[in-house]
Structures are given as structure tokens and as C-alpha cells.
Design a protein around this motif. Structure first.
Motif, short mmCIF file in Angstrom:
data_model
loop_
_atom_site.label_atom_id
_atom_site.label_comp_id
_atom_site.label_asym_id
_atom_site.label_seq_id
_atom_site.Cartn_x
_atom_site.Cartn_y
_atom_site.Cartn_z
N UNK A 52 104.12 -114.90 -47.64
CA UNK A 52 104.71 -115.12 -46.31
C UNK A 52 105.63 -116.33 -46.33
N UNK A 53 105.20 -117.38 -47.00
CA UNK A 53 106.04 -118.59 -47.09
C UNK A 53 107.33 -118.31 -47.86
N UNK A 54 107.22 -117.56 -48.95
CA UNK A 54 108.42 -117.22 -49.73
C UNK A 54 109.39 -116.38 -48.90
N UNK A 55 108.87 -115.43 -48.14
CA UNK A 55 109.74 -114.63 -47.27
C UNK A 55 110.40 -115.48 -46.20
N UNK A 56 109.66 -116.44 -45.65
CA UNK A 56 110.23 -117.32 -44.64
C UNK A 56 111.36 -118.16 -45.22
N UNK A 57 111.20 -118.65 -46.44
CA UNK A 57 112.26 -119.42 -47.10
C UNK A 57 113.47 -118.53 -47.34
N UNK A 58 113.24 -117.31 -47.79
CA UNK A 58 114.35 -116.39 -48.04
C UNK A 58 115.09 -116.07 -46.74
N UNK A 59 114.35 -115.83 -45.65
CA UNK A 59 114.99 -115.57 -44.35
C UNK A 59 115.81 -116.76 -43.89
N UNK A 60 115.28 -117.97 -44.09
CA UNK A 60 116.00 -119.17 -43.69
C UNK A 60 117.29 -119.32 -44.51
N UNK A 61 117.22 -119.01 -45.81
CA UNK A 61 118.42 -119.06 -46.66
C UNK A 61 119.48 -118.09 -46.15
N UNK A 62 119.07 -116.88 -45.83
CA UNK A 62 120.01 -115.88 -45.33
C UNK A 62 120.62 -116.34 -44.01
N UNK A 63 119.80 -116.90 -43.13
CA UNK A 63 120.31 -117.39 -41.84
C UNK A 63 121.34 -118.50 -42.05
#
Length: 73
Positions: A52-63
Motif C-alpha cells: 500500500x505504501x509503495x502504491x501511494x508513493x507511485x501515485x504521488x509521483x504520477x500526480x
């Protein structure tokens, strides 16, 4: 349907034997294969938290990338 006075009804838990067999099987598997190979519920939960944390980091990078691309327009 009623029972005669003084007689008690007994219910039979038909799920008890399969649960007992499953529990014994799991204990044997852990003993033979080890916790490292089978994992535990705590380990699985921690892996889910990390994912979940890795996905959150990836989403933040995309944003951030999308915001930067919009700013260039």
C-alpha cells in the motif's frame, strides 16, 4: 415440534471434525516446511502495508509529473 418435559435437545457441530483436521494439518505443514516458506498472517499483513505504501508513493509521483506537465502548458 416440541420435546417432552425433562429431555434436552443436543445439537451436533458437523464442522468440528473438519476444523480439527485442518488445524492439525496446518501445524504439520508449519513444522515440516517452516514459517519462512508458508508465512504468517502477521507477515502477510505487513507485506500488504508495504505494498500500500509503495502504491501511494507511485501515485504521488504520477500526480507530481502530471502537475509539472500542466504547469508547462
Amino acid at each position: 415440534m416440541s420435546t417432552p418435559l425433562g429431555m434436552q435437545t443436543r445439537t451436533v457441530d458437523i464442522t468440528a471434525p473438519p476444523r480439527a483436521v485442518l488445524s492439525a494439518t496446518v501445524r504439520v505443514l508449519y513444522r515440516v516446511l517452516g514459517e519462512e516458506r508458508l508465512g504468517t498472517s502477521r507477515g502477510n499483513a505487513w507485506e500488504a502495508v508495504c505494498a500500500d505504501r509503495e502504491r501511494a508513493v507511485a501515485r504521488a509521483d504520477v500526480q507530481r509529473m502530471l502537475a509539472a506537465a500542466r504547469a508547462l502548458r
